[in-house]
Design a protein around this motif. Structure first.
Motif, PDB file in Angstrom:
ATOM      1  N   ARG A  13       5.304   3.917   1.612  1.00 44.80           N
ATOM      2  CA  ARG A  13       6.195   4.854   0.923  1.00 44.80           C
ATOM      3  C   ARG A  13       6.062   6.128   1.710  1.00 44.80           C
ATOM      4  O   ARG A  13       6.824   6.675   1.764  1.00 44.80           O
ATOM      5  CB  ARG A  13       5.684   4.934  -0.742  1.00 44.80           C
ATOM      6  N   TYR A  14       4.874   6.344   1.939  1.00 43.67           N
ATOM      7  CA  TYR A  14       4.454   7.724   2.565  1.00 43.67           C
ATOM      8  C   TYR A  14       5.396   7.873   4.000  1.00 43.67           C
ATOM      9  O   TYR A  14       5.868   8.839   4.464  1.00 43.67           O
ATOM     10  CB  TYR A  14       3.308   8.058   2.927  1.00 43.67           C
ATOM     11  N   ASN A  15       5.242   6.581   4.563  1.00 38.10           N
ATOM     12  CA  ASN A  15       5.759   6.506   6.078  1.00 38.10           C
ATOM     13  C   ASN A  15       7.432   6.007   5.874  1.00 38.10           C
ATOM     14  O   ASN A  15       8.113   5.854   6.839  1.00 38.10           O
ATOM     15  CB  ASN A  15       5.348   5.544   6.714  1.00 38.10           C
ATOM     16  N   LYS A  16       7.969   6.110   4.554  1.00 32.09           N
ATOM     17  CA  LYS A  16       9.308   5.407   4.331  1.00 32.09           C
ATOM     18  C   LYS A  16       9.602   4.478   4.808  1.00 32.09           C
ATOM     19  O   LYS A  16      10.664   3.981   5.287  1.00 32.09           O
ATOM     20  CB  LYS A  16      10.219   6.552   4.806  1.00 32.09           C
ATOM     21  N   LYS A  48       0.679  -1.233   0.131  1.00 36.60           N
ATOM     22  CA  LYS A  48       0.001  -0.002  -0.087  1.00 36.60           C
ATOM     23  C   LYS A  48       0.804   1.226  -0.054  1.00 36.60           C
ATOM     24  O   LYS A  48       1.992   1.187   0.622  1.00 36.60           O
ATOM     25  CB  LYS A  48      -1.100  -0.145   1.236  1.00 36.60           C
ATOM     26  N   GLY A  49       0.195   2.347  -0.357  1.00 36.23           N
ATOM     27  CA  GLY A  49       1.190   3.703  -0.675  1.00 36.23           C
ATOM     28  C   GLY A  49       1.631   4.055   0.564  1.00 36.23           C
ATOM     29  O   GLY A  49       2.319   4.811   0.731  1.00 36.23           O
ATOM     30  N   ILE A  50       0.740   3.985   1.853  1.00 39.57           N
ATOM     31  CA  ILE A  50       1.087   4.365   2.938  1.00 39.57           C
ATOM     32  C   ILE A  50       2.559   4.032   3.564  1.00 39.57           C
ATOM     33  O   ILE A  50       3.082   4.667   4.229  1.00 39.57           O
ATOM     34  CB  ILE A  50      -0.154   3.893   4.082  1.00 39.57           C
TER      35      ILE A  50
END
Length: 296
Positions: free
Chosen positions: A36-39, A32-34
């Motif tokens: 990447r957002y949270n590295k 999920k993209g989350i």
């Protein structure tokens, strides 16, 4: 109703992750993209929660990365319990200098090492006794096997049970044969699922986790082919030689690194045979290598 499972990432290529679910098999999942957002990057070995998008084609999404017990950087893997370090007793003759580097690397990462001396069917003497005396005295567990004669495989399986183990060791010692002895057909186990991941192209060999049974997994990775000795400070190297521990703080000088200092208890232990001379010489060679690397 959403169908969710807990599973373990056994392979990852270009954003696709193969997640093994007990009793169900592998699913191809996207992160999920989350993340990447949270590295946060999913790693091989991660325990994850997935949601199934297509049960027939075994496709899903990774919803959550469960808490990690540990994480290694090189190779980038998670939740490793121990390392099975495979060397041959003969053909090729074992490089104890290289073996000691592997052991230092495992000590640095906090991964328990088990030494496996393979190809014992080729022995023409008491090589197992000689190597065992060196490394068992240093505190390491040693196993003796012949994958060609299926000797000792049951002992290895007993040591792996209930753990996630990584294979390490140089080429030509029988790691692939060991993997296939533990997981029959592992070299061809990629099947249709992995073909989908690799999209039909030849790819560099990736870290891959194989399911043995129950909660027992074994990892094959190119990342443990060498020991990144430059990652270690020369003053700290002594902490990764377990047979030195008993002498820590007993030398004449505080912070003794056991090289040239007078009144060194480690050097005295080498002289009287309590510490193996070859192990100590390899320690000195690694110390000098780190010392010289730091100059540049």
């Amino acid at each position: 109703m959403d169908l969710n499972y807990n599973g373990k990432i056994i392979k990852g290529v270009a954003g696709d992750y193969e997640v093994f679910v007990l009793g169900k098999g592998p699913y191809i999942c996207k992160a999920k993209g989350i993340f990447r957002y949270n590295k946060q990057k999913p790693l091989v070995g991660d325990d994850v929660l997935i949601t199934v998008l297509d049960e027939k084609d075994k496709e899903g999404n990774i919803l959550e990365i469960l808490p990690r017990r540990n994480e290694l950087i090189r190779p980038a893997v998670a939740n490793i319990d121990q390392a099975l370090i495979v060397f041959a007793v003969k053909s090729p003759m074992p490089s104890l200098k290289l073996l000691d580097r592997f052991l230092v690397m495992m000590e640095m990462t906090g991964v328990k090492p088990i030494i496996c001396f393979n190809k014992i069917d080729l022995m023409d003497g008491n090589e197992d006794v000689v190597y065992g005396k060196i490394y068992e005295k240093a505190g390491y567990k040693c196993i003796y096997t012949s994958t060609a004669k299926t000797m000792g495989i049951d002992v290895v399986l007993a040591e792996l049970k209930g753990k996630t183990t990584t294979l390490a060791g140089p080429s030509g010692v029988g790691k692939s044969s060991m993997l296939n002895a533990l997981v029959p057909g592992a070299d061809s186990q990629t099947g249709e699922i992995s073909k989908k991941i690799e999209r039909g192209k030849q790819t560099t060999r990736h870290t891959e986790l194989f399911h043995v049974e129950g909660d027992t997994y074994i990892m094959d990775t190119p990342g443990f082919a060498t020991m990144y000795i430059a990652d270690c400070a020369k003053e700290e190297l002594r902490y990764y030689m377990p047979e030195f521990d008993v002498y820590e703080g007993r030398c004449k000088y505080n912070g003794c690194v056991h090289i040239k200092e007078p009144g060194c208890m480690v050097k005295a232990a080498v002289e009287n045979g309590d510490i193996d001379k070859c192990r100590y010489e390899n320690y000195v060679a690694m110390y000098e290598e780190i010392k010289n690397l730091k100059k540049y």
